[in-house]
Write a protein that holds these residues in place. Structure first.
Motif, PDB file in Angstrom:
ATOM      1  N   GLU A  36      56.262  91.387  27.488  1.00 59.41           N
ATOM      2  CA  GLU A  36      56.823  90.147  26.652  1.00 59.41           C
ATOM      3  C   GLU A  36      56.355  90.502  25.304  1.00 59.41           C
ATOM      4  O   GLU A  36      56.845  89.949  24.284  1.00 59.41           O
ATOM      5  CB  GLU A  36      56.060  88.958  27.080  1.00 59.41           C
ATOM      6  N   ILE A  37      55.276  91.275  25.001  1.00 60.79           N
ATOM      7  CA  ILE A  37      54.622  91.380  23.547  1.00 60.79           C
ATOM      8  C   ILE A  37      55.178  92.641  22.911  1.00 60.79           C
ATOM      9  O   ILE A  37      54.960  92.795  21.651  1.00 60.79           O
ATOM     10  CB  ILE A  37      53.260  91.268  23.596  1.00 60.79           C
ATOM     11  N   ALA A  38      55.437  93.633  23.742  1.00 56.84           N
ATOM     12  CA  ALA A  38      55.659  94.826  23.049  1.00 56.84           C
ATOM     13  C   ALA A  38      57.216  94.864  22.796  1.00 56.84           C
ATOM     14  O   ALA A  38      58.206  94.482  23.472  1.00 56.84           O
ATOM     15  CB  ALA A  38      55.477  96.080  23.933  1.00 56.84           C
ATOM     16  N   PRO A  39      57.603  95.635  21.644  1.00 58.66           N
ATOM     17  CA  PRO A  39      56.933  96.669  20.929  1.00 58.66           C
ATOM     18  C   PRO A  39      56.722  95.580  19.465  1.00 58.66           C
ATOM     19  O   PRO A  39      55.868  96.464  18.707  1.00 58.66           O
ATOM     20  CB  PRO A  39      57.909  97.772  20.701  1.00 58.66           C
ATOM     21  N   ASN A  40      56.939  94.482  19.620  1.00 56.63           N
ATOM     22  CA  ASN A  40      56.982  93.984  18.063  1.00 56.63           C
ATOM     23  C   ASN A  40      55.947  92.687  18.192  1.00 56.63           C
ATOM     24  O   ASN A  40      55.827  91.965  17.061  1.00 56.63           O
ATOM     25  CB  ASN A  40      58.192  93.604  17.584  1.00 56.63           C
ATOM     26  N   GLY A  41      55.293  92.579  19.330  1.00 57.71           N
ATOM     27  CA  GLY A  41      54.475  91.481  19.416  1.00 57.71           C
ATOM     28  C   GLY A  41      53.145  91.760  18.580  1.00 57.71           C
ATOM     29  O   GLY A  41      52.872  92.588  17.783  1.00 57.71           O
ATOM     30  N   ASP A  42      52.211  90.539  18.623  1.00 59.35           N
ATOM     31  CA  ASP A  42      50.808  90.471  17.860  1.00 59.35           C
ATOM     32  C   ASP A  42      50.236  91.920  18.033  1.00 59.35           C
ATOM     33  O   ASP A  42      50.012  92.182  19.242  1.00 59.35           O
ATOM     34  CB  ASP A  42      49.918  89.435  18.403  1.00 59.35           C
ATOM     35  N   PRO A  43      49.807  92.576  17.156  1.00 66.49           N
ATOM     36  CA  PRO A  43      49.385  93.815  17.331  1.00 66.49           C
ATOM     37  C   PRO A  43      47.771  93.757  17.823  1.00 66.49           C
ATOM     38  O   PRO A  43      47.268  94.685  18.800  1.00 66.49           O
ATOM     39  CB  PRO A  43      49.174  94.384  15.926  1.00 66.49           C
ATOM     40  N   PHE A  44      47.190  92.473  17.686  1.00 69.81           N
ATOM     41  CA  PHE A  44      45.796  92.381  18.368  1.00 69.81           C
ATOM     42  C   PHE A  44      46.133  92.233  19.855  1.00 69.81           C
ATOM     43  O   PHE A  44      45.156  93.020  20.496  1.00 69.81           O
ATOM     44  CB  PHE A  44      45.294  91.200  17.711  1.00 69.81           C
ATOM     45  N   HIS A  45      47.073  91.734  20.273  1.00 70.48           N
ATOM     46  CA  HIS A  45      47.384  91.448  21.820  1.00 70.48           C
ATOM     47  C   HIS A  45      47.573  93.058  22.290  1.00 70.48           C
ATOM     48  O   HIS A  45      47.050  93.193  23.320  1.00 70.48           O
ATOM     49  CB  HIS A  45      48.540  90.628  21.976  1.00 70.48           C
ATOM     50  N   ARG A  46      48.340  93.631  21.651  1.00 72.47           N
ATOM     51  CA  ARG A  46      48.950  94.709  21.860  1.00 72.47           C
ATOM     52  C   ARG A  46      47.817  96.013  22.272  1.00 72.47           C
ATOM     53  O   ARG A  46      47.609  96.594  23.089  1.00 72.47           O
ATOM     54  CB  ARG A  46      50.028  95.547  21.314  1.00 72.47           C
ATOM     55  N   CYS A  47      47.008  95.853  21.099  1.00 75.29           N
ATOM     56  CA  CYS A  47      45.783  96.795  21.151  1.00 75.29           C
ATOM     57  C   CYS A  47      45.022  96.434  22.259  1.00 75.29           C
ATOM     58  O   CYS A  47      44.498  97.329  22.919  1.00 75.29           O
ATOM     59  CB  CYS A  47      44.942  96.461  19.606  1.00 75.29           C
ATOM     60  N   VAL A  48      44.394  95.156  22.485  1.00 75.87           N
ATOM     61  CA  VAL A  48      43.462  94.892  23.239  1.00 75.87           C
ATOM     62  C   VAL A  48      44.150  95.216  24.934  1.00 75.87           C
ATOM     63  O   VAL A  48      43.324  95.855  25.730  1.00 75.87           O
ATOM     64  CB  VAL A  48      42.896  93.184  23.364  1.00 75.87           C
ATOM     65  N   LEU A  49      45.333  94.725  25.001  1.00 80.70           N
ATOM     66  CA  LEU A  49      46.021  95.175  26.402  1.00 80.70           C
ATOM     67  C   LEU A  49      46.004  96.411  26.641  1.00 80.70           C
ATOM     68  O   LEU A  49      45.694  96.925  27.869  1.00 80.70           O
ATOM     69  CB  LEU A  49      47.176  94.183  26.449  1.00 80.70           C
TER      70      LEU A  49
END
Length: 163
Positions: A36-49
């Motif tokens: 749902e969030i990659a590749p352009n989602g919230d970078p904070f979410h992507r970093c933590v996940l």
């Protein structure tokens, strides 16, 4: 400042699954959220996940790929964004752990040069860690990996060598 961040709540639920031993469930949940969030989602979410998903990988190459996703996303996270999740966070404080994980990945894969590079980068960000259990844990892990690398090749100086 606390926000009603539904995506972060879902990521935290998956982290809880991971911590309680439901690794397959956590991996499945992380995968759903990532789609749902990659590749352009919230970078904070992507970093933590990505940071937590890396720990669930059995193949060192897959672990490296996820840790690289985490580092890449961290480059786009601002302190303001991190503070939206927790007022005590600063993105610079993520880098010792992110680089330590990459150093460990490269070490597992036998790429000592890259392991040393990322270990040095982790050491360069140590001042961003607090004097708390988390900070002490990261510092200890960096010290252990530095010692391992020094034992494997004592001719190469390490900036944080313990011997």
């Amino acid at each position: 400042m606390t926000t009603d961040d539904k995506t972060m709540k879902r990521i935290e639920e998956a982290i809880s699954m991971q911590h309680t031993g439901d690794l397959d469930g956590a991996r499945h949940r992380f995968t759903e959220i990532w789609q749902e969030i990659a590749p352009n989602g919230d970078p904070f979410h992507r970093c933590v996940l990505a940071h937590y998903m890396a720990d669930l990988q059995q193949d060192p190459q897959d672990e490296l790929a996820w840790d690289l996703h985490a580092l890449d996303a961290a480059a786009s996270v601002t302190d303001d964004r991190a503070k939206q999740h927790d007022s005590s966070l600063a993105i610079r404080g993520f880098y010792p752990s992110l680089h330590l994980n990459l150093a460990a990945d490269f070490h597992k894969l036998g790429d000592t040069a890259q392991a040393r590079t990322h270990l040095t980068q982790a050491q360069e960000h140590l001042d961003a860690l607090n004097d708390d259990a988390y900070g002490h844990g990261i510092r200890s892990a960096i010290q252990r990996l530095a010692s391992q690398l020094a034992e494997e090749d004592p001719t190469t100086p390490m900036s944080n060598k313990t011997k």
